[in-house]
Scaffold this motif. Sequence first.
Motif, PDB file in Angstrom:
ATOM      1  N   ASP A   1      16.784   8.768   8.431  1.00  0.00           N
ATOM      2  CA  ASP A   1      17.947   8.054   8.945  1.00  0.00           C
ATOM      3  C   ASP A   1      19.203   8.345   8.138  1.00  0.00           C
ATOM      4  OD1 ASP A   1      17.113   6.872  11.175  1.00  0.00           O
ATOM      5  OD2 ASP A   1      17.349   4.800  10.483  1.00  0.00           O
TER       6      ASP A   1
ATOM      7  N   MET B   1      -1.250  13.077   3.680  1.00  0.00           N
ATOM      8  CA  MET B   1      -1.285  13.086   5.134  1.00  0.00           C
ATOM      9  C   MET B   1       0.105  12.789   5.702  1.00  0.00           C
ATOM     10  SD  MET B   1      -3.259  10.499   7.594  1.00  0.00           S
ATOM     11  CE  MET B   1      -2.157   9.836   8.775  1.00  0.00           C
TER      12      MET B   1
ATOM     13  N   GLY C   1      -3.972  -2.024   9.079  1.00  0.00           N
ATOM     14  CA  GLY C   1      -3.739  -0.628   8.717  1.00  0.00           C
ATOM     15  C   GLY C   1      -3.580   0.262   9.939  1.00  0.00           C
TER      16      GLY C   1
ATOM     17  N   LEU D   1      -9.498  15.304   3.636  1.00  0.00           N
ATOM     18  CA  LEU D   1      -9.423  14.423   4.802  1.00  0.00           C
ATOM     19  C   LEU D   1      -9.844  15.180   6.065  1.00  0.00           C
ATOM     20  CD1 LEU D   1      -8.714  11.567   5.592  1.00  0.00           C
ATOM     21  CD2 LEU D   1      -6.401  12.323   6.072  1.00  0.00           C
TER      22      LEU D   1
ATOM     23  N   ILE E   1      11.071   7.442   6.757  1.00  0.00           N
ATOM     24  CA  ILE E   1      11.977   6.986   7.810  1.00  0.00           C
ATOM     25  C   ILE E   1      13.386   6.795   7.263  1.00  0.00           C
ATOM     26  CG2 ILE E   1      12.474   5.059   9.354  1.00  0.00           C
ATOM     27  CD1 ILE E   1      10.168   7.050  10.072  1.00  0.00           C
TER      28      ILE E   1
ATOM     29  N   GLY F   1       2.846  -4.265   8.571  1.00  0.00           N
ATOM     30  CA  GLY F   1       3.151  -3.891   7.193  1.00  0.00           C
ATOM     31  C   GLY F   1       3.476  -5.111   6.361  1.00  0.00           C
TER      32      GLY F   1
ATOM     33  N   PRO G   1       0.831  -1.208   0.000  1.00  0.00           N
ATOM     34  CA  PRO G   1       0.000   0.000   0.000  1.00  0.00           C
ATOM     35  C   PRO G   1       0.860   1.251   0.000  1.00  0.00           C
ATOM     36  CG  PRO G   1      -0.051  -1.063   2.147  1.00  0.00           C
ATOM     37  CD  PRO G   1       0.674  -1.982   1.236  1.00  0.00           C
TER      38      PRO G   1
ATOM     39  N   PHE H   1      -5.756   2.910   8.199  1.00  0.00           N
ATOM     40  CA  PHE H   1      -4.559   3.722   8.416  1.00  0.00           C
ATOM     41  C   PHE H   1      -4.959   5.178   8.632  1.00  0.00           C
ATOM     42  CE2 PHE H   1      -1.172   6.473   6.735  1.00  0.00           C
ATOM     43  CZ  PHE H   1      -0.111   6.077   7.519  1.00  0.00           C
ATOM     44  N   LEU H   2      -5.993   5.616   7.922  1.00  0.00           N
ATOM     45  CA  LEU H   2      -6.477   6.988   8.060  1.00  0.00           C
ATOM     46  C   LEU H   2      -7.379   7.153   9.279  1.00  0.00           C
ATOM     47  CD1 LEU H   2      -7.244   7.777   4.322  1.00  0.00           C
ATOM     48  CD2 LEU H   2      -5.462   8.792   5.716  1.00  0.00           C
TER      49      LEU H   2
ATOM     50  N   PHE I   1       0.660   3.948   1.630  1.00  0.00           N
ATOM     51  CA  PHE I   1       1.034   4.548   2.913  1.00  0.00           C
ATOM     52  C   PHE I   1       2.269   3.880   3.488  1.00  0.00           C
ATOM     53  CE2 PHE I   1      -2.207   1.395   4.210  1.00  0.00           C
ATOM     54  CZ  PHE I   1      -1.545   0.711   5.215  1.00  0.00           C
ATOM     55  N   LEU I   2       2.457   2.597   3.174  1.00  0.00           N
ATOM     56  CA  LEU I   2       3.644   1.900   3.669  1.00  0.00           C
ATOM     57  C   LEU I   2       4.902   2.416   2.961  1.00  0.00           C
ATOM     58  CD1 LEU I   2       3.440  -0.133   5.886  1.00  0.00           C
ATOM     59  CD2 LEU I   2       3.659  -1.959   4.229  1.00  0.00           C
TER      60      LEU I   2
ATOM     61  N   ARG J   1       3.652   4.010  13.571  1.00  0.00           N
ATOM     62  CA  ARG J   1       4.366   5.047  12.836  1.00  0.00           C
ATOM     63  C   ARG J   1       4.906   6.142  13.756  1.00  0.00           C
ATOM     64  NH1 ARG J   1       1.590   9.612   9.790  1.00  0.00           N
ATOM     65  NH2 ARG J   1       3.424  10.742   9.114  1.00  0.00           N
TER      66      ARG J   1
ATOM     67  N   VAL K   1      -0.243  -0.153  11.672  1.00  0.00           N
ATOM     68  CA  VAL K   1       0.837   0.612  11.031  1.00  0.00           C
ATOM     69  C   VAL K   1       0.762   2.074  11.471  1.00  0.00           C
ATOM     70  CG1 VAL K   1       1.761   1.443   8.842  1.00  0.00           C
ATOM     71  CG2 VAL K   1       1.001  -0.911   9.037  1.00  0.00           C
TER      72      VAL K   1
ATOM     73  N   LEU L   1       8.481   5.430  15.073  1.00  0.00           N
ATOM     74  CA  LEU L   1       9.578   5.142  14.149  1.00  0.00           C
ATOM     75  C   LEU L   1      10.664   6.201  14.330  1.00  0.00           C
ATOM     76  CD1 LEU L   1       7.676   4.165  10.909  1.00  0.00           C
ATOM     77  CD2 LEU L   1       9.182   2.715  12.238  1.00  0.00           C
ATOM     78  N   PRO L   2      11.927   5.934  13.980  1.00  0.00           N
ATOM     79  CA  PRO L   2      12.437   4.646  13.542  1.00  0.00           C
ATOM     80  C   PRO L   2      12.912   3.739  14.681  1.00  0.00           C
ATOM     81  CG  PRO L   2      14.098   6.338  13.267  1.00  0.00           C
ATOM     82  CD  PRO L   2      12.892   7.001  13.859  1.00  0.00           C
TER      83      PRO L   2
ATOM     84  N   VAL M   1      -3.730   9.598   1.471  1.00  0.00           N
ATOM     85  CA  VAL M   1      -2.810   9.018   2.441  1.00  0.00           C
ATOM     86  C   VAL M   1      -1.446   9.672   2.341  1.00  0.00           C
ATOM     87  CG1 VAL M   1      -1.928   6.874   3.327  1.00  0.00           C
ATOM     88  CG2 VAL M   1      -3.998   6.885   1.991  1.00  0.00           C
TER      89      VAL M   1
ATOM     90  N   VAL N   1       5.572   5.911   4.490  1.00  0.00           N
ATOM     91  CA  VAL N   1       6.168   5.847   5.829  1.00  0.00           C
ATOM     92  C   VAL N   1       7.612   5.370   5.742  1.00  0.00           C
ATOM     93  CG1 VAL N   1       6.041   4.624   8.023  1.00  0.00           C
ATOM     94  CG2 VAL N   1       3.973   5.538   7.001  1.00  0.00           C
TER      95      VAL N   1
END
Lengths: 342, 286
Positions: free
Chosen positions: A161, A284, B240, A296, A157, B261, A147, B227-228, A149-150, B247, B243, B250-251, A281, A153
């Motif tokens: 890093d 956001m 969802g 949203l 990240i 995920g 997805p 997720f939303l 959103f993954l 979030r 996750v 993280l990390p 998504v 994210v």
Amino acid sequence: MGNYYVALFARRAVGFLMVLFVLSLMIFVLARIVPGDPARMALGPSATQAQVDQLRQRMGLDEPLITQYVSYVSHAVTGDLGRSIVSDREVSADIATFLPATLELVIVTIVIIFAVAVPLGVLTARYRNSWIDNSGRFFSLIGVTIPSFLFAVTLQILAADHFPSWPTLGRVDFQLGAPAGPTGFLLVDSLLAGRPDVFLSALQHLAFPALSLAMAGIGQITRITRSAMIDHQRRDHVLTLKSFGVPDRVIVFRYLLKLSSIAPLTIMGLEFASLIGNAFVVEMVFSWGGFASYGLDAILQKDLNAVMAVVLVSGIFFIAANLVIDLIISILDPRLRFKEAR
Amino acid sequence: MQDATRLSAGYMTWYRFSRNPAAVIGALIVLSVIVMAIFAPLIARFPEHVGAVVDFRNRHMPPDVDNWFGTDKAGRDIFSRTVFGFRVSLLLVIGVLGVAVPIGSALGMIAGYAGGLTERLLTGFTDIMLAIPPLVMALAIGNVLEPNLVNAMLAITLLWWTWHARLVYRVTKSIAAEDYIEAARLAGASHLHILAKEILPNCISVISVKTTLDAAFVILFGATLSFLGLGVKPPTPDLGSMVADGRQFLPEKWWEVLAPGFAIFYATLGFNLLGDGLRDMFDVEA
């Protein structure tokens, strides 16, 4: 040929109006099945009944449903989508402010999708069943199975890093003082104002959101391009070219690619709906501050007028994109024009 | 004699499927997801962590022998919650496709078979519904009513049937003029008989491929909604929303996002591989 485009436009315009009619009706019904009183929701539990009644009257909620619908449509036609129940601002003005950010993101995403997916589709079809094909197919499978959103994210990240200086929030570095207008597209505005620093910053900010938004499309379009290329490779006209000794390079780029881009374009048109959905998504996650973020927020705050407008504009977006794609296809595929002319 | 040819045709189909490693892997993955969802209380090591359990001493623990995927912000075992998360995903798939596929297929068949005004109205309506971005609609409906699993299902179903209607319409249209349909009609078969016995069997392979691939989309869709924050209500575990929860940490606490995920990826990968395998097996466009 001119006639063809007139006819196409006329037919499309009628379809467009029909879709808008049904869409507005659906949105209207949706807004009326809301449990609870929108006026009461907007004012909160501490408002007096007199205040609620006053707002009801101002929103026209005390009129018969037909009158309400007619009034909604007649206002919507002139671009008046009502006022936000939450902020009391003009919804259409808000949308005009936020839409360019999303359009910019979506256009860059589509450019990325085609820039990656079409060459990948051509390569995987050309070197079918080799390691190139297998890795390309695996890559496109990743695109459709994860997805957005993954992706968003994860990219955020990883950037935090490994590249701490790479921006992962917002559209541009605020300290630069980006030019406001005239188009709302930062990439265009910065160039018009002669500000390469803003242009670069905007491009940097765009990279990750556009990439996470593009992955699903890349997966789909690569697959479709590959199968269209393979399908056309076996056809008589291509075999004829081959037997005449036309080099492969010419066959692929002059003949096959043109024929094989029709299916991916059609799919892209349909994919547009999920692109808009995923933008919600991605915006956001990256605090993009575009139309989808606005939508949203409106949905989460149950800002009914704004929600109705967001659904309506998303629908218009989709139809307009498909109209453009139909035009491109009719340029690529002369058979369509001739069939129509007869 | 007829049985023998049928058997060999069925065997050939199975043979083609079993020789396709990707499809077999996909089938195994899908099977494992279904098994995990059904037997979640037996597989989960801490079934009670599905509810509103709080164990502050063990919050944010990295993966170890007891908590294979670590624990979340409330100290709950992420492995157990992920296994139960498959239940929500599959319920959504069954709820949406169980309604959308029959309705969409029926409308598509009727439009392709009836022709004339019925055809124009139905295809026109389908095209209109297709113009509404499903996620936007689902968000709007879900929130205007009440964000929960049933409303999410309702919202997705409301738009999902269009894809099946289009697909089945195309197949029906291409075979409606075939001689055997005409023959059946001349022999006095009713419309219902022709639709159910002559046309439907021709659509089954396309429908099953599309449905399998759709299952993956519905899982992605449901995960995106939650997720939303517009899917299942907490504390019910959903991939969802897990996750989304992880979030924030993280990390440093990477495992809180990794497990749910990966679970989404695992389930959608399975359905995609299986769907592609079925498509190759039946040799259809879907």
